[in-house]
Design a protein around this motif. Structure first.
Motif, PDB file in Angstrom:
ATOM      1  N   ALA A 161     -44.573  50.385  62.855  1.00  0.00           N
ATOM      2  CA  ALA A 161     -44.849  51.731  62.372  1.00  0.00           C
ATOM      3  C   ALA A 161     -44.144  52.016  61.054  1.00  0.00           C
ATOM      4  O   ALA A 161     -44.701  52.667  60.177  1.00  0.00           O
ATOM      5  N   HIS A 162     -42.925  51.517  60.896  1.00  0.00           N
ATOM      6  CA  HIS A 162     -42.101  51.885  59.750  1.00  0.00           C
ATOM      7  C   HIS A 162     -42.146  50.875  58.608  1.00  0.00           C
ATOM      8  O   HIS A 162     -41.836  51.231  57.469  1.00  0.00           O
ATOM      9  N   SER A 163     -42.472  49.629  58.887  1.00  0.00           N
ATOM     10  CA  SER A 163     -42.338  48.573  57.883  1.00  0.00           C
ATOM     11  C   SER A 163     -43.693  48.120  57.340  1.00  0.00           C
ATOM     12  O   SER A 163     -44.457  47.449  58.050  1.00  0.00           O
ATOM     13  N   PRO A 164     -44.011  48.427  56.079  1.00  0.00           N
ATOM     14  CA  PRO A 164     -45.238  47.897  55.481  1.00  0.00           C
ATOM     15  C   PRO A 164     -45.275  46.376  55.484  1.00  0.00           C
ATOM     16  O   PRO A 164     -46.341  45.774  55.630  1.00  0.00           O
ATOM     17  N   ALA A 165     -44.111  45.752  55.301  1.00  0.00           N
ATOM     18  CA  ALA A 165     -44.067  44.288  55.296  1.00  0.00           C
ATOM     19  C   ALA A 165     -44.447  43.726  56.648  1.00  0.00           C
ATOM     20  O   ALA A 165     -45.180  42.725  56.740  1.00  0.00           O
ATOM     21  N   ALA A 166     -43.964  44.345  57.728  1.00  0.00           N
ATOM     22  CA  ALA A 166     -44.310  43.864  59.066  1.00  0.00           C
ATOM     23  C   ALA A 166     -45.808  44.003  59.318  1.00  0.00           C
ATOM     24  O   ALA A 166     -46.430  43.115  59.910  1.00  0.00           O
ATOM     25  N   ARG A 167     -46.396  45.106  58.883  1.00  0.00           N
ATOM     26  CA  ARG A 167     -47.843  45.283  59.076  1.00  0.00           C
ATOM     27  C   ARG A 167     -48.631  44.268  58.262  1.00  0.00           C
ATOM     28  O   ARG A 167     -49.658  43.742  58.715  1.00  0.00           O
ATOM     29  N   ALA A 168     -48.171  43.985  57.033  1.00  0.00           N
ATOM     30  CA  ALA A 168     -48.853  42.989  56.209  1.00  0.00           C
ATOM     31  C   ALA A 168     -48.770  41.608  56.841  1.00  0.00           C
ATOM     32  O   ALA A 168     -49.743  40.841  56.839  1.00  0.00           O
ATOM     33  N   LEU A 169     -47.598  41.297  57.402  1.00  0.00           N
ATOM     34  CA  LEU A 169     -47.428  40.000  58.061  1.00  0.00           C
ATOM     35  C   LEU A 169     -48.304  39.912  59.297  1.00  0.00           C
ATOM     36  O   LEU A 169     -48.938  38.875  59.546  1.00  0.00           O
ATOM     37  N   LEU A 170     -48.351  40.978  60.092  1.00  0.00           N
ATOM     38  CA  LEU A 170     -49.199  40.983  61.282  1.00  0.00           C
ATOM     39  C   LEU A 170     -50.651  40.748  60.902  1.00  0.00           C
ATOM     40  O   LEU A 170     -51.366  39.975  61.561  1.00  0.00           O
ATOM     41  N   ALA A 171     -51.120  41.396  59.850  1.00  0.00           N
ATOM     42  CA  ALA A 171     -52.498  41.214  59.412  1.00  0.00           C
ATOM     43  C   ALA A 171     -52.753  39.776  58.979  1.00  0.00           C
ATOM     44  O   ALA A 171     -53.811  39.198  59.274  1.00  0.00           O
ATOM     45  N   ASP A 172     -51.774  39.173  58.288  1.00  0.00           N
ATOM     46  CA  ASP A 172     -51.937  37.791  57.841  1.00  0.00           C
ATOM     47  C   ASP A 172     -51.952  36.837  59.025  1.00  0.00           C
ATOM     48  O   ASP A 172     -52.743  35.885  59.061  1.00  0.00           O
ATOM     49  N   LEU A 173     -51.100  37.096  60.003  1.00  0.00           N
ATOM     50  CA  LEU A 173     -51.115  36.281  61.215  1.00  0.00           C
ATOM     51  C   LEU A 173     -52.437  36.438  61.955  1.00  0.00           C
ATOM     52  O   LEU A 173     -52.960  35.473  62.530  1.00  0.00           O
ATOM     53  N   GLY A 174     -52.987  37.636  61.927  1.00  0.00           N
ATOM     54  CA  GLY A 174     -54.281  37.862  62.571  1.00  0.00           C
ATOM     55  C   GLY A 174     -55.389  37.043  61.930  1.00  0.00           C
ATOM     56  O   GLY A 174     -56.287  36.555  62.629  1.00  0.00           O
ATOM     57  N   ARG A 175     -55.324  36.872  60.623  1.00  0.00           N
ATOM     58  CA  ARG A 175     -56.353  36.088  59.933  1.00  0.00           C
ATOM     59  C   ARG A 175     -56.275  34.609  60.302  1.00  0.00           C
ATOM     60  O   ARG A 175     -57.244  33.868  60.091  1.00  0.00           O
ATOM     61  N   GLU A 176     -55.153  34.190  60.850  1.00  0.00           N
ATOM     62  CA  GLU A 176     -54.995  32.785  61.250  1.00  0.00           C
ATOM     63  C   GLU A 176     -55.497  32.513  62.662  1.00  0.00           C
ATOM     64  O   GLU A 176     -55.580  31.356  63.073  1.00  0.00           O
ATOM     65  N   GLN A 177     -55.797  33.559  63.410  1.00  0.00           N
ATOM     66  CA  GLN A 177     -56.199  33.390  64.803  1.00  0.00           C
ATOM     67  C   GLN A 177     -57.700  33.145  64.904  1.00  0.00           C
ATOM     68  O   GLN A 177     -58.482  33.605  64.082  1.00  0.00           O
ATOM     69  N   HIS A 178     -58.068  32.428  65.949  1.00  0.00           N
ATOM     70  CA  HIS A 178     -59.493  32.169  66.227  1.00  0.00           C
ATOM     71  C   HIS A 178     -59.731  32.323  67.717  1.00  0.00           C
ATOM     72  O   HIS A 178     -59.009  31.733  68.532  1.00  0.00           O
ATOM     73  N   ILE A 179     -60.699  33.130  68.065  1.00  0.00           N
ATOM     74  CA  ILE A 179     -61.054  33.332  69.465  1.00  0.00           C
ATOM     75  C   ILE A 179     -62.385  32.635  69.728  1.00  0.00           C
ATOM     76  O   ILE A 179     -63.426  33.065  69.226  1.00  0.00           O
ATOM     77  N   PRO A 180     -62.399  31.552  70.487  1.00  0.00           N
ATOM     78  CA  PRO A 180     -63.654  30.840  70.745  1.00  0.00           C
ATOM     79  C   PRO A 180     -64.595  31.676  71.601  1.00  0.00           C
ATOM     80  O   PRO A 180     -64.166  32.510  72.407  1.00  0.00           O
ATOM     81  N   GLU A 181     -65.871  31.445  71.421  1.00  0.00           N
ATOM     82  CA  GLU A 181     -66.885  32.213  72.145  1.00  0.00           C
ATOM     83  C   GLU A 181     -66.715  32.141  73.664  1.00  0.00           C
ATOM     84  O   GLU A 181     -66.856  33.164  74.350  1.00  0.00           O
ATOM     85  N   PRO A 182     -66.407  30.970  74.239  1.00  0.00           N
ATOM     86  CA  PRO A 182     -66.215  30.934  75.698  1.00  0.00           C
ATOM     87  C   PRO A 182     -65.125  31.875  76.182  1.00  0.00           C
ATOM     88  O   PRO A 182     -65.218  32.413  77.289  1.00  0.00           O
ATOM     89  N   ALA A 183     -64.090  32.077  75.367  1.00  0.00           N
ATOM     90  CA  ALA A 183     -63.009  32.980  75.769  1.00  0.00           C
ATOM     91  C   ALA A 183     -63.498  34.427  75.793  1.00  0.00           C
ATOM     92  O   ALA A 183     -63.098  35.213  76.663  1.00  0.00           O
ATOM     93  N   VAL A 184     -64.361  34.766  74.857  1.00  0.00           N
ATOM     94  CA  VAL A 184     -64.913  36.124  74.818  1.00  0.00           C
ATOM     95  C   VAL A 184     -65.803  36.356  76.042  1.00  0.00           C
ATOM     96  O   VAL A 184     -65.698  37.379  76.731  1.00  0.00           O
ATOM     97  N   ARG A 185     -66.658  35.396  76.331  1.00  0.00           N
ATOM     98  CA  ARG A 185     -67.550  35.520  77.482  1.00  0.00           C
ATOM     99  C   ARG A 185     -66.760  35.556  78.794  1.00  0.00           C
ATOM    100  O   ARG A 185     -67.087  36.326  79.715  1.00  0.00           O
ATOM    101  N   ASP A 186     -65.708  34.743  78.866  1.00  0.00           N
ATOM    102  CA  ASP A 186     -64.899  34.715  80.079  1.00  0.00           C
ATOM    103  C   ASP A 186     -64.229  36.070  80.312  1.00  0.00           C
ATOM    104  O   ASP A 186     -64.138  36.524  81.460  1.00  0.00           O
ATOM    105  N   TYR A 187     -63.779  36.700  79.246  1.00  0.00           N
ATOM    106  CA  TYR A 187     -63.165  38.027  79.387  1.00  0.00           C
ATOM    107  C   TYR A 187     -64.183  39.022  79.930  1.00  0.00           C
ATOM    108  O   TYR A 187     -63.859  39.841  80.799  1.00  0.00           O
ATOM    109  N   TYR A 188     -65.394  38.964  79.436  1.00  0.00           N
ATOM    110  CA  TYR A 188     -66.459  39.856  79.915  1.00  0.00           C
ATOM    111  C   TYR A 188     -66.726  39.629  81.396  1.00  0.00           C
ATOM    112  O   TYR A 188     -66.830  40.581  82.185  1.00  0.00           O
TER     113      TYR A 188
END
Length: 225
Positions: free
Chosen positions: A115-142
């Protein structure tokens, strides 16, 4: 370590006045002392010197604030190492609303950092861009969480989502697929942020009275984050 340092991050000092400034900015009580870091009451029958509980609560608030300040500093360094543009706002110590749901999901320290740190939010967003959710995982959640995808009509009728419901009682997968993927991606990014923070804090040395609130080496530690 000098007396005016709260901690050092790989040898670089974090001054106590920076921690005090963050606390003085008016951090919500539900994060520091009014809820998550309220000190436990003394055992029944034990005496409690006047002022002991407020003093203990203040120590925990100081330790909590130290973690937020240090996490911001670590995030700034990580952003620089990753070549990310400097986050907007050089000074993160501004009072922002921290949703109760984030405190419950992330813990008070990480929720406050994001909430308070712009740097932490920027880092979180960059880490998010590195993640990949395979289609089977999405279907399994459903398939495993059908209670979340009942139609309004099915909910009104009390349909049991796990008792082979009629397909018409479920929102079609194609309609909810993107929302599920975004939710899983958000969770993966947060896990990556937790992992990064745990590893980054390994190089931090704390002055007495500024240890992590859950550090068992001090007598009034709290296990909650």
């Amino acid at each position: 370590m000098r007396e005016d340092y709260a901690a050092t991050v790989r040898g670089a000092p974090i001054r106590k006045e920076k921690v005090a400034a963050f606390l003085n900015a008016g951090t919500p009580a539900h994060l520091t002392g009014g809820g998550l870091y309220r000190s436990a009451a003394p055992p029944r029958g034990a005496s409690s010197p006047h002022g002991a509980a407020p003093a203990r609560r203040h120590r925990q608030q100081r330790r909590w604030a130290t973690q937020v300040v240090i996490s911001d500093e670590l995030a700034r360094r990580a952003c620089a190492q990753r070549g990310l543009p400097p986050p907007d706002g050089l000074e993160p110590m501004r009072l922002l609303t921290v949703p109760e749901t984030d405190v419950a999901d992330l813990g008070s320290i990480v929720a406050a950092v994001l909430a308070h740190s712009p740097a932490a939010r920027a880092l979180l967003a960059d880490l998010g861009r590195e993640q990949h959710i395979p289609e089977p995982a999405v279907r399994d959640y459903y398939d495993r969480n059908r209670d979340r995808f009942l139609t309004p009509g099915a909910l009104r009728r009390g349909v049991d989502p796990y008792d082979d419901p009629d397909p018409a009682d479920l929102q079609p997968y194609r309609q909810v697929r993107d929302g599920i993927a975004q939710e899983l991606l958000r969770a993966a990014a947060r896990r990556a942020f937790f992992t990064w923070l745990d590893e980054a804090r390994a190089g931090v040395e704390y002055a007495e009275g500024h240890e992590h609130p859950a550090d068992p080496s001090h007598p009034d530690h709290e296990h909650r984050h």
